[in-house]
Design an enzyme around this catalytic site. Structure first.
Site, PDB file in Angstrom:
ATOM      1  N   VAL A 162      67.982  47.606  32.373  1.00  0.00           N
ATOM      2  CA  VAL A 162      69.404  47.430  32.706  1.00  0.00           C
ATOM      3  C   VAL A 162      70.296  47.827  31.525  1.00  0.00           C
ATOM      4  O   VAL A 162      71.238  48.605  31.673  1.00  0.00           O
ATOM      5  CB  VAL A 162      69.692  45.969  33.133  1.00  0.00           C
ATOM      6  N   LYS A 172      70.711  35.377  34.151  1.00  0.00           N
ATOM      7  CA  LYS A 172      71.165  34.317  35.064  1.00  0.00           C
ATOM      8  C   LYS A 172      71.043  32.918  34.469  1.00  0.00           C
ATOM      9  O   LYS A 172      71.442  31.942  35.088  1.00  0.00           O
ATOM     10  CB  LYS A 172      70.295  34.314  36.331  1.00  0.00           C
ATOM     11  N   VAL A 191      73.750  37.624  41.120  1.00  0.00           N
ATOM     12  CA  VAL A 191      73.360  37.542  42.529  1.00  0.00           C
ATOM     13  C   VAL A 191      73.621  38.894  43.194  1.00  0.00           C
ATOM     14  O   VAL A 191      74.726  39.426  43.108  1.00  0.00           O
ATOM     15  CB  VAL A 191      74.175  36.457  43.266  1.00  0.00           C
ATOM     16  N   ALA A 211      72.607  41.912  42.455  1.00  0.00           N
ATOM     17  CA  ALA A 211      72.812  43.035  41.516  1.00  0.00           C
ATOM     18  C   ALA A 211      74.263  43.503  41.547  1.00  0.00           C
ATOM     19  O   ALA A 211      75.166  42.725  41.259  1.00  0.00           O
ATOM     20  CB  ALA A 211      71.837  44.169  41.801  1.00  0.00           C
ATOM     21  N   GLY A 231      59.960  48.306  39.101  1.00  0.00           N
ATOM     22  CA  GLY A 231      61.067  47.712  38.348  1.00  0.00           C
ATOM     23  C   GLY A 231      61.918  46.754  39.169  1.00  0.00           C
ATOM     24  O   GLY A 231      63.027  46.406  38.776  1.00  0.00           O
ATOM     25  N   GLU A 239      61.237  40.587  38.185  1.00  0.00           N
ATOM     26  CA  GLU A 239      61.508  40.132  36.825  1.00  0.00           C
ATOM     27  C   GLU A 239      60.297  40.567  35.987  1.00  0.00           C
ATOM     28  O   GLU A 239      59.212  40.797  36.541  1.00  0.00           O
ATOM     29  CB  GLU A 239      61.595  38.601  36.797  1.00  0.00           C
ATOM     30  N   ASP A 258      63.751  32.435  40.955  1.00  0.00           N
ATOM     31  CA  ASP A 258      64.857  33.392  40.856  1.00  0.00           C
ATOM     32  C   ASP A 258      65.853  33.178  41.993  1.00  0.00           C
ATOM     33  O   ASP A 258      67.068  33.185  41.795  1.00  0.00           O
ATOM     34  CB  ASP A 258      64.261  34.800  40.886  1.00  0.00           C
ATOM     35  N   LYS A 261      69.820  31.872  41.947  1.00  0.00           N
ATOM     36  CA  LYS A 261      70.932  32.602  42.581  1.00  0.00           C
ATOM     37  C   LYS A 261      71.680  31.709  43.566  1.00  0.00           C
ATOM     38  O   LYS A 261      72.914  31.731  43.629  1.00  0.00           O
ATOM     39  CB  LYS A 261      70.400  33.846  43.306  1.00  0.00           C
ATOM     40  N   GLY A 279      67.408  46.673  40.933  1.00  0.00           N
ATOM     41  CA  GLY A 279      67.334  48.032  40.381  1.00  0.00           C
ATOM     42  C   GLY A 279      68.256  48.133  39.179  1.00  0.00           C
ATOM     43  O   GLY A 279      69.351  47.570  39.169  1.00  0.00           O
TER      44      GLY A 279
END
Ligand code: ADP
Ligand code: ASP
Ligand code: MG
Length: 810
Positions: A471, A575, A605, A607, A660, A663, A674, A678, A792
């Protein structure tokens, strides 16, 4: 007739000397040229004297350097011949006198102010005879004969009446080119050598221009004119085309070194314009200073500052309503030769703050304590307190007159950037607002103001990017490809001033070259740790700054509070903070609000999907979130969309990691952690107080697989493949799909694997996509649906980028 003054840098090097010759010889009018000492020589003369007076024999080496500078200059700029020989005789004679004086000081270890003034005079005496020989047809004049001073309050002050008379007598016939040493003068009664103060050559030139009614005073220096701020501090400062005398006076009085403050008055009095020009770039138009300057554009013209500020504050109820207190303060200070450059008094009259130079501070306190000894003894006034290490900043412009809102904008901008204003003053002339800040904040203060008053052509946002995994890297690439366009079209400069990963951290105010950042980080980075990041970033104290967290690290999330408290906005793809204990989340939001900065985490949340912003917009407009149902894990959705008779569960997990989507540790996705994070974040943004442990979870992988190491997990997971395949076959027969759904209703959160049929809106959710169904009071019968890529690097980075842009737009 014109008066041209060339400063130290203009006569500092061979090439600049030759420029001077060209500029002067091109003037098609009578011209008086005033020159300073060769650049750096005055400082060196002072340093050498101090060394000699302290018995430091190293003074001889300094003296040698002074000799060499001048001799080399003569040899390089004056062609061989009789003229050069004559000049060398004079230069050598002056240098040998100087040597003798230094030796005398060294022997007797004493340096009187009188000797000191004699020594510094050699700088201009030497430079002026060199330039006089260099310029064809120039006639040299000795300014010691006509610039006269008198002693007042222990300082040498110009006697303008006598000086003007002598100047007019000396120049009753003005030659076509006259050459005059700047800075130096003599005492009108004793004849001792004195000077007009550091930077005084400008003043010499102004005195001559005014006394002889010149058409223009040209100050030739090493910058393209009077700039909007000190170019050594503000890289985006640019030359001002026109200034009024008042504006120029205000700016140079407050530390803009380009013109020595007393210079303005003599020419202003005679309405002679001052033109500031660059010897190194004579084609640049420069700055014109005159009576009426153009005020059509910006609210302020320039910013200047004095960094060695000491604030002396006098407080006491005994001052209230008593007439004459201020009179006594200023009389006492004046009698002791202390200049006051800022005064601030509250209308309650019980406190008066005075800004003085640090060198004057102790004496100022002492004499004021003496003057008010009786009142202090009676307890009516507290003893004087000097606060040192401060800086005074002034914003200047005649446009400020009668323009409401300038002070509001100024102090609002400072507040948002965490800059504390210690004292402030605005005269009723309204051409200057001055204020005092902590010295350590000066650079930031100047940058912030320069930026916010649009003195810069663009606004700057300074970014610290932490984490350069998929990222972070993608974000840097996106910034790099958009930087130019944003600057051009949006007037926004994204300046990446820090990049860090777990090993290395690189910081530079100028901004990091993004095309090459990995190599630079490797080569120039310092060892990185959360503590290093905190110390460096807070320590840089840079304006308009944003910390961007592209890590998944709890330690980095632990730094947000410190950053927000220091007025650094935080944009987090991480997060952990937003889903941490509710109190921590709420505190971070509150600090951001109080500090006027942003804490944004849209990509936590969905992306890059606009989920959090949408919820905020709904709530801000008075709607209420009744229910949220969502598929929030791109990883899990990818897994359930990929699982088939040929691709068993364990393989889908491997694939999700390779692609990818997951996590770095896929157990965070599989354990529902995860998704729970969120859901908690959504719930909180929707106004519910929810913690992770409040969420009811129904998992599809037994708990024991999450115990132990990641390696153990990879070994154990294939054991589930057969059972899952059996369940999948049944599901296929029933025409249903698995979806790992997070829901919130009445503040209660649940995450569970659900089987959804053909008619369910989640049935067709492709690949790693996310979907969020918001049922609100307004969107009730037909809930609002947000759907798209939920994972992504590219889309997440784009979401982070969008958060950064929204900060730029505040
Ligand atoms: P000179 O030797 O020509 O007298 P100075 O060093 O005294 O030159 O003054 C020019 C310098 O003043 C510039 O090089 C610049 O660094 C500094 N300076 C500070 N503030 C300003 C400003 N507002 N505009 C232009 N120059 C400034
Ligand atoms: N040479 C003197 C100084 O350095 C005067 C001047 O440059 O104007 O202060
Ligand atoms: Mg100067």
């Amino acid at each position: 007739m014109k008066v041209l003054k060339f400063g130290g840098t203009s006569v500092g090097s061979v090439s600049s000397m030759l420029n001077v010759k060209k500029i002067v010889e091109a003037v098609d009018d009578k011209v008086i040229v005033v020159v300073s000492a060769l650049g750096g020589i005055t400082d060196k003369l002072i340093k050498t004297s101090t060394m000699a007076a302290n018995g430091d024999s190293g003074y001889e080496k300094e003296m040698k350097e002074i000799v060499n500078r001048h001799i080399e200059m003569v040899y390089t700029v004056i062609p061989a011949g009789q003229k050069r020989e004559l000049l060398l005789d004079c230069v050598n004679e002056l240098l040998s006198e100087l040597k003798d004086i230094f030796q005398g000081i060294y022997l007797i270890r004493d340096l009187s102010p009188k000797t000191s003034a004699t020594i510094v005079s050699y700088g201009e005496r030497l430079s002026s005879i060199i330039v006089a020989t260099l310029i064809e047809g120039a006639q040299w004049f000795d300014s010691r004969l006509f610039i006269k001073t008198e002693k007042k309050h222990n300082k040498h002050i110009l006697d303008s009446e006598l000086t003007n008379r002598l100047v007019r007598e000396t120049f009753h016939e003005i030659p076509s080119i006259s050459l005059v040493p700047g800075f130096i003068s003599t005492d009108k009664t004793t004849g001792e050598v004195t000077n007009l103060g550091r930077g005084g050559s400008d003043y010499t030139a102004s005195i001559l221009a005014a006394a002889l009614d010149a058409d223009v005073l040209e100050i030739w220096t090493d910058v393209d004119g009077f700039m909007t701020a000190d170019p050594r501090v503000i890289s985006t400062a640019y030359p001002i085309t026109e200034l009024s005398y008042v504006e120029a006076m205000e700016l140079c009085n407050f530390g803009a070194k380009v013109v020595y403050p007393p210079t303005i008055y003599p020419v202003c009095h005679k309405n002679i314009p001052i033109l500031i020009k660059n010897t190194f770039n004579p084609d640049a138009p420069g700055t014109i200073v005159k009576q009426e300057a153009d005020h059509s554009s910006k609210a302020i013209k320039g910013i200047s500052s004095i960094n060695d500020t000491c604030l002396i504050t006098m407080t006491g109820l005994g001052m209230v309503g008593v007439i004459g207190v201020n009179y006594r303060i200023f009389k006492t200070l004046a009698e002791n030769g202390i200049s006051v450059f800022l005064v601030s008094q509250a209308s309650s009259e019980n406190s008066t703050s005075i800004g003085v130079r640090t060198v004057d501070a102790d004496l100022a306190c002492e004499v004021l304590n003496e003057e008010f000894a009786k009142e202090i003894e009676m307890g009516e006034i507290s003893p004087m307190k000097a606060e040192s290490g401060l800086a005074t900043v002034a914003i200047v412009g005649e446009n400020m007159k009668h323009t409401p809102g300038i002070a509001g904008k100024l102090f609002g901008t400072l507040g948002r950037n965490g800059i504390n204003v210690i004292a402030c003053a605005q005269g009723a002339s309204e051409t200057n607002i001055s204020f005092v800040v902590d010295g350590a904040s000066l650079r930031k203060t100047l940058n912030v103001i320069h930026d916010s008053f649009f003195l810069s052509e663009y606004q700057v946002l300074n970014l610290f990017i932490c984490g350069i995994g998929t990222v972070g890297h993608s974000l840097i690439e996106q910034i790099s490809s958009q930087q130019e366009r944003l600057k051009r079209e949006r007037g926004l400069m994204l300046n990446v001033v820090g990049i860090a990963n777990g090993h290395k951290a690189l910081f530079t105010r100028r901004g990091i070259d993004l095309s090459n950042y990995r190599q630079e980080l490797d080569e120039k980075g310092i060892p990185s740790s959360p503590q290093v990041l905190q110390d460096e970033i807070v320590g840089m104290n840079i304006f308009n700054s944003v910390f961007v967290d592209c890590t998944a690290s709890p330690e980095i999330a632990g730094l947000y509070k410190e950053f927000l408290s220091h007025n650094i906005s935080v944009v987090a793809a991480n997060k952990i903070a937003a889903s941490s204990e509710y109190e921590n989340y709420a505190e971070l939001k509150q600090i951001a609000r109080q500090r006027g900065v942003k804490f944004l985490f849209e990509t936590n949340v969905g992306a890059g999907l606009p989920v959090i912003n949408t919820i905020n917009d709904l709530i801000n407009s008075g709607d209420k979130i009744v229910k949220i149902e969502a598929v929030l894990s791109g990883t899990l959705n990818y897994i359930f969309n990929t699982i088939s008779a040929d691709v068993p569960l364990s393989e889908t997990i491997h694939k999700a990691k390779e692609e990818g989507y997951s996590e770095p540790d896929p157990r965070i996705d599989l354990s529902g952690k995860d998704v729970i994070r969120k859901l908690v974040i959504l719930a909180r943004e929707a106004g519910y107080r929810l913690n992770q442990e409040d969420v009811e979870k129904h998992l599809f992988i037994p708990n024991e697989l999450f115990e132990g190491s990641l390696d153990d997990f990879w070994k154990k997971i294939p054991a589930l493949d057969d059972e899952f395949e059996a369940r999948r076959k049944v599901l296929e027969k029933e025409g249903k799909h698995w979806r790992f759904v997070a829901s919130l209703e009445n503040g209660h959160g649940v995450v569970a694997l659900q089987e959804v049929g053909r008619n369910h809106p989640f049935y067709t959710l492709e690949g790693s996509n996310n979907i969020i169904l918001l049922t609100t009071e307004r969107y009730n019968e037909y809930p609002m649906l947000i759907q798209g890529y939920g994972a992504g690097a590219g889309v997440t980075a784009a979401g982070v980028f969008a958060d950064i842009m929204s900060i730029a737009n505040i």
